[in-house]
Write an enzyme that holds these catalytic residues in place. Structure first.
Site, PDB file in Angstrom:
ATOM      1  N   ASP A 113       0.847  -1.193   0.000  1.00 47.32           N
ATOM      2  CA  ASP A 113       0.000   0.000   0.000  1.00 47.32           C
ATOM      3  C   ASP A 113       0.883   1.243   0.000  1.00 47.32           C
ATOM      4  O   ASP A 113       1.956   1.256   0.615  1.00 47.32           O
ATOM      5  CB  ASP A 113      -0.870   0.046   1.263  1.00 47.32           C
ATOM      6  CG  ASP A 113      -1.961  -1.009   1.278  1.00 47.32           C
ATOM      7  OD1 ASP A 113      -1.968  -1.881   0.393  1.00 47.32           O
ATOM      8  OD2 ASP A 113      -2.803  -0.963   2.183  1.00 47.32           O
ATOM      9  N   HIS A 169       5.518  -7.013  -0.161  1.00 47.50           N
ATOM     10  CA  HIS A 169       5.321  -8.361  -0.689  1.00 47.50           C
ATOM     11  C   HIS A 169       6.053  -8.583  -2.015  1.00 47.50           C
ATOM     12  O   HIS A 169       6.506  -7.636  -2.652  1.00 47.50           O
ATOM     13  CB  HIS A 169       3.821  -8.604  -0.877  1.00 47.50           C
ATOM     14  CG  HIS A 169       3.035  -8.527   0.399  1.00 47.50           C
ATOM     15  ND1 HIS A 169       2.537  -9.628   1.037  1.00 47.50           N
ATOM     16  CD2 HIS A 169       2.674  -7.450   1.163  1.00 47.50           C
ATOM     17  CE1 HIS A 169       1.900  -9.255   2.142  1.00 47.50           C
ATOM     18  NE2 HIS A 169       1.973  -7.945   2.237  1.00 47.50           N
ATOM     19  N   SER A 256       8.219   5.050   5.188  1.00 44.01           N
ATOM     20  CA  SER A 256       9.305   4.301   4.579  1.00 44.01           C
ATOM     21  C   SER A 256       9.104   4.216   3.075  1.00 44.01           C
ATOM     22  O   SER A 256       8.071   4.629   2.559  1.00 44.01           O
ATOM     23  CB  SER A 256       9.365   2.888   5.173  1.00 44.01           C
ATOM     24  OG  SER A 256       9.235   2.920   6.579  1.00 44.01           O
TER      25      SER A 256
END
Length: 296
Positions: A113, A169, A256
């Site tokens: 996301d 991921h 981040s």
């Protein structure tokens, strides 16, 4: 003020930035910049705040944060009262049904996301950090041989703000190499900071690995730490096969960034993302969402 593009509504929206007043002051005022260079960018500052966020004392922040940033907890595996600390909440896991993964092997998907910028046909010595600022991929990973194969390839920058799901991921099935760690500072990765600190990604703590994917060639993953990020945690097993959508790792508290580099002629990026990136406008995406396709 950070404007981004919402693909679902096809509208431009303004990001609700956690600690916006603090960020603007730190990166814009003489006193703030002085504190930034002497204290805030140092590992000790982020480690101390990270320790607080991992303690039970920080648990009281959870409900306030959820309310202030309108976080939909129905998307996550746990309820607000289940978390033992703010960091416990920060690294929350999303329900698989909340982030459907495009499993078509020809689809390039978002690794997490956040807000993305994407560029094709990149110059390794002038990779765009933010409009007007560039950096060198060779300097970013300190490995010329590994960097060279991405000349004229694709760069995808995923910025995770503190309100986002903070696990990242694999975009495809394949095998990932060992992680290489590079020490560095802890500047914020917010666009406010990116416009003030040249080569910021090359200044911050970062980790990188090569993902040998089934459908997109060798993909370079670079995880960049930031202010108050206590750790970059890699949860995958190096040199063992993973499936598309498998978790690679997560960040503890703080905004981040994950940067992907793809070899030339392996994929193309969706036009809406490319066009907005050229204008310096990020596009909001969710993990598993289609952002491009393989070049057959």
């Amino acid at each position: 003020m950070i404007k981004y593009y919402n693909r679902k509504t096809k509208n431009y929206e303004i990001e609700n930035v956690a600690g916006e007043k603090y960020l603007n002051w730190i990166y814009s005022s003489p006193v703030g910049m002085s504190l930034l260079e002497t204290i805030v960018k140092k590992k000790l500052f982020s480690s101390l705040y990270g320790s607080y966020c991992s303690s039970s004392l920080s648990r009281k922040k959870v409900n306030q944060f959820i309310k202030e940033f309108n976080i939909n907890m129905d998307e996550y595996e746990n309820n607000a009262e289940d978390f033992k600390s703010f960091n416990d909440f920060f690294i929350r896991k999303v329900k698989k049904t909340s982030r459907p993964m495009d499993m078509n092997k020809n689809s390039l998907v978002a690794l997490g996301d956040g807000k993305i910028l994407a560029y094709e046909n990149i110059d390794l010595d002038k990779v765009i950090q933010v409009k007007g600022y560039t950096y060198s991929l060779r300097e970013l990973i300190n490995d010329n041989d590994a960097a060279n194969k991405y000349e004229n390839g694709i760069c995808i920058v995923l910025r995770l703000c503190p309100t986002d799901y903070h696990r990242f991921h694999f975009i495809d099935s394949g095998i990932c190499s060992e992680t290489n760690k590079i020490k560095g500072h802890y500047y914020s990765v917010n666009p406010v900071a990116l416009e003030k600190v040249p080569r910021l990604f090359c200044e911050n703590k970062r980790e990188w690995s090569i993902f040998h994917s089934d459908n997109f060639g060798d993909v370079l993953y670079v995880e960049v730490g930031a202010t108050c990020v206590g750790s970059i945690i890699q949860t995958y097993s190096p040199n063992q096969r993973v499936e598309r959508g498998s978790e690679k790792g997560y960040f503890k508290f703080g905004g981040s960034t994950v940067i992907l580099f793809l070899e030339p002629n392996k994929a193309s990026i969706d036009e809406d993302i490319l066009n907005h990136s050229k204008e310096g406008i990020e596009t909001a995406v969710l993990m598993g969402e289609t952002i491009g396709k393989v070049i057959l």
